[in-house]
Structure formats: C-alpha cells, structure tokens
Design a protein around this motif. Structure first.
Motif, PDB file in Angstrom:
ATOM      1  N   MET A 165      -3.620 -17.883 -90.025  1.00  0.00           N
ATOM      2  CA  MET A 165      -4.794 -18.726 -89.737  1.00  0.00           C
ATOM      3  C   MET A 165      -5.282 -19.387 -91.012  1.00  0.00           C
ATOM      4  O   MET A 165      -6.444 -19.319 -91.372  1.00  0.00           O
ATOM      5  CB  MET A 165      -5.895 -17.881 -89.089  1.00  0.00           C
ATOM      6  N   ARG A 169     -20.078 -17.517 -96.716  1.00  0.00           N
ATOM      7  CA  ARG A 169     -19.405 -16.970 -95.531  1.00  0.00           C
ATOM      8  C   ARG A 169     -19.893 -15.580 -95.150  1.00  0.00           C
ATOM      9  O   ARG A 169     -19.448 -15.026 -94.141  1.00  0.00           O
ATOM     10  CB  ARG A 169     -17.891 -16.931 -95.764  1.00  0.00           C
ATOM     11  N   ASN A 214     -16.842 -18.574 -90.565  1.00  0.00           N
ATOM     12  CA  ASN A 214     -15.813 -19.613 -90.668  1.00  0.00           C
ATOM     13  C   ASN A 214     -16.526 -20.957 -90.722  1.00  0.00           C
ATOM     14  O   ASN A 214     -16.866 -21.524 -89.676  1.00  0.00           O
ATOM     15  CB  ASN A 214     -14.861 -19.557 -89.471  1.00  0.00           C
ATOM     16  N   VAL A 256     -10.149 -31.213 -91.980  1.00  0.00           N
ATOM     17  CA  VAL A 256      -9.047 -30.432 -91.416  1.00  0.00           C
ATOM     18  C   VAL A 256      -8.543 -30.961 -90.069  1.00  0.00           C
ATOM     19  O   VAL A 256      -7.439 -30.621 -89.645  1.00  0.00           O
ATOM     20  CB  VAL A 256      -9.392 -28.922 -91.301  1.00  0.00           C
ATOM     21  N   LEU A 309      -9.040 -18.619 -92.174  1.00  0.00           N
ATOM     22  CA  LEU A 309      -9.958 -18.272 -91.093  1.00  0.00           C
ATOM     23  C   LEU A 309      -9.873 -16.788 -90.778  1.00  0.00           C
ATOM     24  O   LEU A 309      -8.802 -16.188 -90.860  1.00  0.00           O
ATOM     25  CB  LEU A 309      -9.605 -19.070 -89.837  1.00  0.00           C
ATOM     26  N   PRO A 359     -10.727 -14.200 -87.543  1.00  0.00           N
ATOM     27  CA  PRO A 359     -11.171 -14.192 -86.141  1.00  0.00           C
ATOM     28  C   PRO A 359     -12.501 -13.449 -86.005  1.00  0.00           C
ATOM     29  O   PRO A 359     -12.683 -12.387 -86.603  1.00  0.00           O
ATOM     30  CB  PRO A 359     -10.053 -13.451 -85.401  1.00  0.00           C
ATOM     31  N   LEU A 414     -15.106 -22.658 -80.918  1.00  0.00           N
ATOM     32  CA  LEU A 414     -13.954 -23.078 -81.729  1.00  0.00           C
ATOM     33  C   LEU A 414     -12.922 -21.958 -81.699  1.00  0.00           C
ATOM     34  O   LEU A 414     -13.233 -20.797 -81.961  1.00  0.00           O
ATOM     35  CB  LEU A 414     -14.385 -23.367 -83.173  1.00  0.00           C
ATOM     36  N   TRP A 421      -8.622 -20.750 -82.448  1.00  0.00           N
ATOM     37  CA  TRP A 421      -7.393 -21.002 -83.191  1.00  0.00           C
ATOM     38  C   TRP A 421      -6.250 -20.964 -82.179  1.00  0.00           C
ATOM     39  O   TRP A 421      -5.948 -19.904 -81.611  1.00  0.00           O
ATOM     40  CB  TRP A 421      -7.185 -19.928 -84.253  1.00  0.00           C
ATOM     41  N   ASN A 431      -3.709 -28.557 -87.948  1.00  0.00           N
ATOM     42  CA  ASN A 431      -4.676 -27.446 -87.905  1.00  0.00           C
ATOM     43  C   ASN A 431      -5.139 -27.282 -86.468  1.00  0.00           C
ATOM     44  O   ASN A 431      -6.049 -27.979 -86.011  1.00  0.00           O
ATOM     45  CB  ASN A 431      -5.870 -27.742 -88.831  1.00  0.00           C
ATOM     46  N   ILE A 452      -7.168 -26.255 -84.206  1.00  0.00           N
ATOM     47  CA  ILE A 452      -8.486 -25.717 -83.869  1.00  0.00           C
ATOM     48  C   ILE A 452      -8.913 -26.330 -82.548  1.00  0.00           C
ATOM     49  O   ILE A 452      -9.023 -27.551 -82.432  1.00  0.00           O
ATOM     50  CB  ILE A 452      -9.516 -26.059 -84.960  1.00  0.00           C
ATOM     51  N   GLY A 453      -9.130 -25.494 -81.548  1.00  0.00           N
ATOM     52  CA  GLY A 453      -9.630 -25.980 -80.272  1.00  0.00           C
ATOM     53  C   GLY A 453     -11.143 -26.072 -80.305  1.00  0.00           C
ATOM     54  O   GLY A 453     -11.810 -25.175 -80.815  1.00  0.00           O
ATOM     55  N   PRO A 489      -7.537 -16.365 -80.492  1.00  0.00           N
ATOM     56  CA  PRO A 489      -8.610 -16.008 -81.413  1.00  0.00           C
ATOM     57  C   PRO A 489      -9.780 -17.000 -81.359  1.00  0.00           C
ATOM     58  O   PRO A 489      -9.569 -18.214 -81.283  1.00  0.00           O
ATOM     59  CB  PRO A 489      -7.934 -16.057 -82.791  1.00  0.00           C
ATOM     60  N   VAL A 491     -12.942 -18.461 -83.507  1.00  0.00           N
ATOM     61  CA  VAL A 491     -13.333 -18.524 -84.918  1.00  0.00           C
ATOM     62  C   VAL A 491     -14.781 -18.956 -85.134  1.00  0.00           C
ATOM     63  O   VAL A 491     -15.331 -18.744 -86.212  1.00  0.00           O
ATOM     64  CB  VAL A 491     -12.372 -19.415 -85.744  1.00  0.00           C
TER      65      VAL A 491
END
Lengths: 127, 127
Positions: A1, A62, A86, A117, B3, B5, B54, B56, B86, B88-89, B115, B117
């Motif tokens: 990740m 973070r 994150n 990103v 990242l 999780p 968000l 992964w 990348n 990322i959803g 996962p 994030v």
C-alpha cells in the motif's frame, strides 16, 4: 500500500496557516504538474471537466485520532482535518486549461509542492 | 507515502466480475470494520451522515495508464477504472448504523476484504 506521486501542486499557498480550510473558502487557482511518465494517463482531460484531485498531505500529523477542543470529542473520521492516519486530500475542482504536462484548476486549497496521487472524473452521484 | 489500513470492508461482493461498477448501479449494503486502535477516530460518526469512504483497491492492476479499446484512447485519470497507478477508491455512501467497531453503509461497490484507508464527511460542494 505504497503510493507513488503522479505529480505535484504548484500554488501560491505555501503554509498551512494561510491556506483556506476548503476549496470553496477562497482557495486560489493552481497547477497540477504531472510527471512525464504519467502523460498517457492525462488523455481526454479537458477544460470544463469537474474532477476529484487526490493529494498526499505531506505536512499532516498522522498520529491524530480526535479533534480537540471540541466537546464532545470528535473523531478525525467525522472531520475533514488534514491531520489523520492516512492524510489523503480529496479536492473537487474544475479544470480550466491543459497545457502539456500541466493542468490548471480552480479553487484548490492544497499547498505548493503537495504530491498528487490521483485524478478522477466526478460522478453524477457526487454532483 | 505508505498507507496503513484503518479497517476493511465486509460485503457479499467477492469478485470483480460480479461487482457493480459504481455504488449507484445496484451495489449492496456493507460493513466497514474498523481496527480497534482506530476506534477513537470513529467518534461522532452516526446514522444518516453522508461520508466519503476511501479504499485501497488491492486487486487493481497498477500498471494501466489508458483504457482501451476506447477511441480516442482515454487516460485513466479521465476514468473511474480501478486499474490505475494509485488504486484509491472514493465511495460516497450513507451511514445506516454504527455498532461498536462496525459501520453499516448503503450502496458500497467495494469487494469483501478491501482495505479501508479513510472516512470523511461529505462537504456541501460535494453534494
């Protein structure tokens, strides 16, 4: 990740203290500057499109899980604070121009130098 | 830019072939299951809230830069394809219930085990 930067932000915003908290709170125009190896991914990006820009908020803390001094204490997942486990920024912006590897966008609150990103079109349900 | 999780998705969707492409195309209800160390970050999440989840997209192909066989060729940054550098959803969902470390959401197209994030409230400009 592990994220890989696809580019970075060029903006007059240089520090968190002077940055608006959200794009609709007076954020300036900015450039998204793509790395050359991602140029093919930019095809069909065009002025007038609404996109989500995902950034890595590299100046975030973070370790933060809750926002104080709010009472009741508010978890970071119920806020848009950049300080979170994150620190991915999600910015909805309109494309103003595309010039080679650079995309001009309106109202972006990310700081100068912030890694980009991802870029995605806005869906109907997000309008 | 690594990242971590904060949790994972529990969903009846188990493979890409059967998953809807977007949440508004018949996606089912699902659970977001938070890891115990992030429980404090969940405070003030509540039913009825609209949030961005968000994820992964761990089954994505990160080498893809353009979508074919579209003509003209379309760069991935002008699409919502999960296959991108990348993956990322970004999923806009409504919270239905919060039970301990689990959050029930409506219409999530992410696969079981994906996962999570980040979770953020939806802003006015994103409605």
């Amino acid at each position: 990740m592990e994220l890989q930067p696809i580019g970075h932000v060029e903006s007059p915003l240089t520090d968190r203290a002077s940055a608006p908290r959200q794009g609709d709170e007076g954020a300036p125009e900015a450039w998204l500057v793509f790395a050359p190896e991602y140029a093919r991914g930019m095809r069909e990006l065009a002025p007038g499109q609404d996109v989500l820009v995902l950034t890595w908020l590299d100046r975030a803390d973070r370790s933060v899980l809750a926002v104080h001094p709010r009472r009741p204490e508010t978890g970071v997942f119920a806020t848009r604070s950049p300080d979170r486990p994150n620190p991915i920024g999600v910015h909805r912006v309109t494309i103003l121009a595309v010039e080679g590897l650079k995309v001009r966008v309106a109202r972006l609150e990310a700081l100068d130098g912030t890694p980009v990103v991802d870029v995605k079109p806005v869906l109907g349900a997000e309008r």
